[in-house]
Structure formats: structure tokens, C-alpha cells
Scaffold this active site. Structure first.
Site, PDB file in Angstrom:
ATOM      1  N   SER A 202      45.727  19.633  51.210  1.00 50.66           N
ATOM      2  CA  SER A 202      46.503  19.141  50.069  1.00 50.66           C
ATOM      3  C   SER A 202      45.785  19.432  48.753  1.00 50.66           C
ATOM      4  O   SER A 202      44.558  19.502  48.703  1.00 50.66           O
ATOM      5  CB  SER A 202      46.690  17.628  50.236  1.00 50.66           C
ATOM      6  OG  SER A 202      47.163  17.045  49.062  1.00 50.66           O
TER       7      SER A 202
ATOM      8  N   TYR B 295      50.692  21.146  44.390  1.00 54.42           N
ATOM      9  CA  TYR B 295      51.575  20.376  43.511  1.00 54.42           C
ATOM     10  C   TYR B 295      51.591  21.115  42.176  1.00 54.42           C
ATOM     11  O   TYR B 295      50.568  21.665  41.748  1.00 54.42           O
ATOM     12  CB  TYR B 295      51.046  18.955  43.314  1.00 54.42           C
ATOM     13  CG  TYR B 295      51.338  18.028  44.478  1.00 54.42           C
ATOM     14  CD1 TYR B 295      52.634  17.841  44.943  1.00 54.42           C
ATOM     15  CD2 TYR B 295      50.314  17.308  45.091  1.00 54.42           C
ATOM     16  CE1 TYR B 295      52.904  16.978  45.998  1.00 54.42           C
ATOM     17  CE2 TYR B 295      50.581  16.441  46.144  1.00 54.42           C
ATOM     18  CZ  TYR B 295      51.875  16.282  46.590  1.00 54.42           C
ATOM     19  OH  TYR B 295      52.141  15.434  47.634  1.00 54.42           O
TER      20      TYR B 295
ATOM     21  N   THR C 283      54.971  22.081  47.222  1.00 53.99           N
ATOM     22  CA  THR C 283      55.778  20.884  47.505  1.00 53.99           C
ATOM     23  C   THR C 283      56.742  20.649  46.348  1.00 53.99           C
ATOM     24  O   THR C 283      56.318  20.536  45.197  1.00 53.99           O
ATOM     25  CB  THR C 283      54.856  19.664  47.727  1.00 53.99           C
ATOM     26  OG1 THR C 283      54.037  19.935  48.854  1.00 53.99           O
ATOM     27  CG2 THR C 283      55.661  18.405  47.992  1.00 53.99           C
TER      28      THR C 283
ATOM     29  N   LYS D 192      58.054  23.339  50.458  1.00 55.01           N
ATOM     30  CA  LYS D 192      58.077  22.142  51.316  1.00 55.01           C
ATOM     31  C   LYS D 192      58.900  21.059  50.631  1.00 55.01           C
ATOM     32  O   LYS D 192      58.604  20.692  49.486  1.00 55.01           O
ATOM     33  CB  LYS D 192      56.641  21.655  51.541  1.00 55.01           C
ATOM     34  CG  LYS D 192      56.539  20.350  52.312  1.00 55.01           C
ATOM     35  CD  LYS D 192      55.076  20.053  52.615  1.00 55.01           C
ATOM     36  CE  LYS D 192      54.889  18.775  53.394  1.00 55.01           C
ATOM     37  NZ  LYS D 192      55.045  17.569  52.584  1.00 55.01           N
TER      38      LYS D 192
ATOM     39  N   HIS E 181      59.263  14.387  52.898  1.00 55.58           N
ATOM     40  CA  HIS E 181      57.928  13.859  52.604  1.00 55.58           C
ATOM     41  C   HIS E 181      57.643  12.591  53.425  1.00 55.58           C
ATOM     42  O   HIS E 181      56.998  11.647  52.961  1.00 55.58           O
ATOM     43  CB  HIS E 181      57.825  13.537  51.108  1.00 55.58           C
ATOM     44  CG  HIS E 181      56.478  13.801  50.505  1.00 55.58           C
ATOM     45  ND1 HIS E 181      56.235  14.856  49.656  1.00 55.58           N
ATOM     46  CD2 HIS E 181      55.296  13.132  50.607  1.00 55.58           C
ATOM     47  CE1 HIS E 181      54.962  14.807  49.254  1.00 55.58           C
ATOM     48  NE2 HIS E 181      54.375  13.768  49.832  1.00 55.58           N
TER      49      HIS E 181
HETATM   50  C1  LIG Z   1      49.317   9.469  53.882  1.00 56.06           C
HETATM   51  C2  LIG Z   1      50.158  10.663  53.591  1.00 56.06           C
HETATM   52  C3  LIG Z   1      49.772  11.545  52.585  1.00 56.06           C
HETATM   53  C4  LIG Z   1      50.545  12.682  52.318  1.00 56.06           C
HETATM   54  N1  LIG Z   1      50.105  13.562  51.369  1.00 56.06           N
HETATM   55  C5  LIG Z   1      50.837  14.689  51.128  1.00 56.06           C
HETATM   56  C6  LIG Z   1      50.390  15.646  50.178  1.00 56.06           C
HETATM   57  O1  LIG Z   1      49.331  15.496  49.568  1.00 56.06           O
HETATM   58  N2  LIG Z   1      51.166  16.723  49.968  1.00 56.06           N
HETATM   59  C7  LIG Z   1      52.353  16.933  50.628  1.00 56.06           C
HETATM   60  O2  LIG Z   1      53.038  17.923  50.399  1.00 56.06           O
HETATM   61  N3  LIG Z   1      52.778  16.045  51.554  1.00 56.06           N
HETATM   62  C8  LIG Z   1      52.053  14.944  51.820  1.00 56.06           C
HETATM   63  N4  LIG Z   1      52.485  14.055  52.762  1.00 56.06           N
HETATM   64  C9  LIG Z   1      53.710  14.345  53.528  1.00 56.06           C
HETATM   65  C10 LIG Z   1      53.377  15.119  54.824  1.00 56.06           C
HETATM   66  O3  LIG Z   1      52.908  16.412  54.558  1.00 56.06           O
HETATM   67  C11 LIG Z   1      54.610  15.246  55.731  1.00 56.06           C
HETATM   68  O4  LIG Z   1      55.674  15.826  55.006  1.00 56.06           O
HETATM   69  C12 LIG Z   1      55.058  13.896  56.292  1.00 56.06           C
HETATM   70  O5  LIG Z   1      53.952  13.081  56.592  1.00 56.06           O
HETATM   71  C13 LIG Z   1      55.890  14.106  57.555  1.00 56.06           C
HETATM   72  O6  LIG Z   1      56.336  12.877  58.048  1.00 56.06           O
HETATM   73  P1  LIG Z   1      55.608  12.077  59.239  1.00 56.06           P
HETATM   74  O7  LIG Z   1      54.417  11.391  58.643  1.00 56.06           O
HETATM   75  O8  LIG Z   1      56.657  11.121  59.687  1.00 56.06           O
HETATM   76  O9  LIG Z   1      55.218  13.098  60.287  1.00 56.06           O
HETATM   77  C14 LIG Z   1      51.746  12.927  53.047  1.00 56.06           C
HETATM   78  C15 LIG Z   1      52.113  12.032  54.057  1.00 56.06           C
HETATM   79  C16 LIG Z   1      51.337  10.923  54.340  1.00 56.06           C
HETATM   80  C17 LIG Z   1      51.763   9.993  55.449  1.00 56.06           C
END
Ligand SMILES: Cc1cc2nc3c(=O)[nH]c(=O)nc-3n(C[C@H](O)[C@H](O)[C@H](O)COP(=O)(O)O)c2cc1C
Length: 412
Positions: free
Chosen positions: A140, A163, A189, A285, A309
Site C-alpha cells: 500500500s 493513492y 485505487t 482497484k 474496498h
Molecule cells: C485494514 C485494511 C486496510 C486496507 N488498506 C488498503 C489500502 O491501503 N489500499 C487499498 O487500496 N485498499 C486497502 N484495503 C482494502 C483491501 O485492499 C481490499 O480491497 C479489501 O480488504 C477486500 O475485502 P476483505 O477484507 O473483505 O477481503 C484495506 C482493507 C483493510 C481491511
């Protein structure tokens, strides 16, 4: 003077020894409990036991009433698998090719922020486990280990999640840095144009660095092992951003990062410019509409992730799995369609692949194991996922991912 120095030296030695012993003790206990984790829910429970609740809530939480978050998993239940039998399934090949990368497993670790807050090994653990299982992982923009260090440590395909900041120089610099590090896939994203309303974080005061409410602080007091681990390992950093964003200058809540630093004016021209600058595998994404999927293909993206997300941005948004089919139908012959959101089981993966996803991303599925036991936890979760998918493929009568199709599915 010599006496004072000797005393300070002995104190340091004793504190190192104590930290080492604590680490070993935590490690042994975590290993014992880890062995009894059989699924997502077991890992979640173990993570909840280990983490101060503001951190656990940051991982588990989602936007508003968290409806989309829960719907993401529920959506898989609207569809049933229809197996075939007697097909000779002694050898099953789980490999897929996604955006030019050959993966041994059709599941990858989606990029997530702040991983060293969840376990001191952070991204190092996730990258190591992904490499062991032959799959890719995302780093990330808010990652806590540098993209260069992870690249040097492993050959497994790496995604850099970007981002889009108001500072265009910063965006161009980040792209160039990832290119210099030889990252394979750039993933922009696009669903985080402003911060989602994560009420759990507002209640606890979760931010970087911590600006906790009294109740939030108490939660850290009753989980002291987390704090000991946190202070005895290298200081917390955001190496992708720290030349540009001073996190020590004041509390930067995740909400404020999105609202103040990211650029809400981002549009398709910006994407087209980045696709040109990157000149390689470029993925968006957070695509949910057919119109956007088509536009992504037109501007030269090689992949998209159907994602909301993990329900953390627009609550009430459709579940990723519900939205997958129409996007695959619209652009699946032109670009690679991936999906994430709510995946907890091998059968969820099989359903998404049957609809037409090329690979499936997981977030919380590996974050709870990370929080529970570091790299050993992530490895166990990927091992269980691999075993489940292989078993389910056999039960479905399939020996290769390409044999999965909508013929295997019935929607209720
Ligand atoms: C704690 C956490 C932090 C996340 N941080 C980012 C991030 O920095 N960038 C991003 O594009 N998605 C981020 N996401 C989204 C994940 O990449 C992903 O799309 C999402 O977790 C998928 O759903 P799931 O947790 O039900 O598998 C984050 C998700 C979580 C749970």
C-alpha cells in the site's frame, strides 16, 4: 562515570534479554493457538484476543452501518455450486496467469495499510508467505515497509497500490520509485476519492500517530504484550510517503489522510497519463460499474479489480460478487477482471472464478492471521486456502481453473 556507563549497559542487556524472552514466549503461545485455527473465524478470534480493540476495530470496521461489508460475504450464498463427478481428478493445477504474472494460487494478498501496527513483522510477513505459496501481494501507499526492501527479499510478483495525491509531483515520484524497484503491477485505487465514514475509528480515536480517546487508551493498557512488541521493534514509519508527509507533526487520521491529502479532482485524463508513464501492467482497484470498466479498457488499463474496498468506503454499494458477472461480460475479453471483498472460503474463490474473475484478492482473510501470529499465521491461512481450493476443485470434478465456468453455478 565508568560505573554509570557499565550500569546503563547492563540495563540495556537486561531489557534486550527480557524482550527476547517475551518474544519467544509470545511466539510459542501464538504457535500453539495457531495450530488450532481452521478457518477465517478462528483467526479473527485469535487476532481479537491479541490486539488492542482500536486496532482490531480498524481492521474489522467498515463504513456507516457496515452493510456492504457484511453483504460482500453473504453474496456468495446466493449462488450454489453444481459439481460434476467421475472425471479423474487425481492431479489438480491451481495456477492462473493474471496481468502477465503466473501465480501458483488464484488468490492474492490485496494491498492493505499499516501492517506493522497489526504485527511487528508487517508486510515482511505477508510478502514472505505470498512468496512461499507462489502468489502475489500488494504494498500500500500507506505500507510500513519499503517497496524496495520487499522487492529485494522476494521474487514473487508485487503490486504497488497507489493513492492519487493532490501533489502531482509526489504521484509521479511514487510511480517512478516503483518502476525503479521493478514492481510488476501498478494498482491505482479509485474508490477512495474521500474518506469512508468509519465510525469505529471515530469512537476510538484511531489515527497515526495514536491520538486515542481515554477508552481507546484503556484498551492498550489491558493488552500490554502488543505495546511491548510495538516499542521493542523498529520505529513505525510510512516509507512510501515519509519524504513527503510528516506523520510526526500531528495526528493524521486515516479519514484526514483521504480527505486532506488525496485529490478529489482525479479523473480519467489523470489515469490515461499514469498509464502512459507506467508503460506496463496497470490496474484500477475499486471499479463497480460497467461504464467505468469499459473506460478503463479504453484508456489502456490491463486489469481492473471489482471491489468496494471491503465495504470501507461507500456503504450501500453493491457487493463485489453480485456485480462481477456484468463486468466480466462487458470487458472480460479485453482486460483481466479481478475481484475482492468478503472472501473467506475456497468455495467463495471457486464461485468468483466460475463467474469469470481471473484471480481473487483477500484482505481481512490474511490480516487476522497476521495479527494473530505474524508470518506463520499468514502462511497457515494461505495453506488452508490452498487446501480448500484443491479439495473443492476435486469435488467439483475440475483439474484446472480454466474448467470452471458459469455452467457450474446456479443462482437462487
Ligand atoms: C485494514 C485494511 C486496510 C486496507 N488498506 C488498503 C489500502 O491501503 N489500499 C487499498 O487500496 N485498499 C486497502 N484495503 C482494502 C483491501 O485492499 C481490499 O480491497 C479489501 O480488504 C477486500 O475485502 P476483505 O477484507 O473483505 O477481503 C484495506 C482493507 C483493510 C481491511
Amino acid at each position: 562515570m565508568a560505573g554509570v556507563k557499565a550500569f546503563a549497559y547492563s540495563c540495556r542487556r537486561v531489557s534486550w534479554l527480557l524482550c527476547g524472552l517475551c518474544d519467544t514466549w509470545i511466539g510459542v503461545r501464538a504457535q500453539m493457538r495457531l495450530g488450532s485455527c481452521q478457518n477465517f473465524h478462528d483467526f479473527r478470534r485469535l487476532a481479537k484476543r491479541r490486539l488492542p480493540s482500536p486496532i482490531f476495530d480498524y481492521i474489522e470496521g467498515a463504513a456507516d452501518d457496515e452493510v456492504t461489508h457484511h453483504r460482500n460475504t453473504k453474496a456468495f450464498e446466493t449462488c450454489d455450486l453444481v459439481p460434476n463427478v467421475l472425471r479423474g481428478v487425481a492431479n489438480v493445477d491451481l495456477s492462473v496467469t493474471v496481468m502477465g504474472q503466473k501465480l501458483a494460487l488464484p488468490v492474492y494478498c490485496s494491498p492493505t495499510a499499516l501492517q506493522r501496527l497489526f504485527h511487528h513483522q508487517g508486510e515482511r510477513a505477508v510478502a514472505g508467505a505470498a512468496a512461499k505459496y507462489g502468489t502475489m501481494f500488494g504494498v500500500s501507499s500507506l505500507g510500513t515497509v519499503s517497496v524496495e526492501e520487499l522487492r529485494k527479499a522476494h521474487d514473487t510478483p508485487q503490486i504497488y497500490q497507489l493513492y492519487f495525491h493532490k501533489d502531482r509531483g509526489l504521484n509521479r515520484g511514487m510511480l517512478q520509485r516503483a518502476k525503479d524497484a521493478r514492481v510488476e503491477i501498478m494498482m491505482l485505487t479509485v474508490d477512495s476519492i474521500t474518506g469512508g465514514n468509519r465510525e469505529r475509528d471515530l469512537r476510538t480515536g484511531f489515527s497515526i500517530p495514536f491520538r486515542l480517546t481515554l477508552a481507546g487508551m484503556l484498551q492498550f493498557v489491558i493488552k500490554p504484550m502488543w505495546g511491548i512488541n510495538y516499542v521493542t521493534h523498529e520505529p513505525f514509519r510510512l516509507p512510501q510517503l515519509d519524504e513527503h508527509v510528516d506523520i510526526s507533526a500531528g495526528a493524521l487520521s486515516i479519514g484526514r489522510y483521504f480527505t486532506e491529502l488525496l485529490d478529489p479532482s482525479m479523473n480519467w485524463d489523470d489515469v490515461a497519463e499514469m498509464v502512459l508513464q507506467w508503460n506496463g501492467q496497470f490496474c484500477l482497484k475499486g471499479i463497480m460499474s460497467v461504464a467505468d470498466a469499459k473506460r478503463a479498457a479504453e484508456v489502456g488499463c490491463t486489469g481492473i479489480v471489482v471491489s468496494n474496498h471491503g465495504g470501507r468506503q461507500l456503504d450501500g454499494s453493491r457487493a463485489s460478487f453480485d456485480q462481477l458477472a456484468e463486468i466480466v461480460d462487458a470487458v472480460g475479453d479485453r482486460i483481466d477482471v479481478l475481484m475482492d471483498g468478503g472472501v473467506q472460503r475456497g468455495t467463495h474463490v471457486l464461485k468468483a472464478l466460475s463467474v469469470g474473475a481471473k484471480a481473487v484478492g483477500v484482505g481481512r482473510y490474511y490480516l487476522y492471521p497476521l495479527a494473530a501470529a505474524g508470518q506463520a499465521g499468514v502462511e497457515r491461512s494461505l495453506h488452508l486456502m490452498q487446501t480448500e481450493i484443491e479439495r473443492d476443485m476435486k469435488l467439483m470434478g475440475c483439474t484446472a481453473i480454466s474448467q470452471l465456468s458459469r455452467d457450474n453455478l446456479r443462482f437462487r
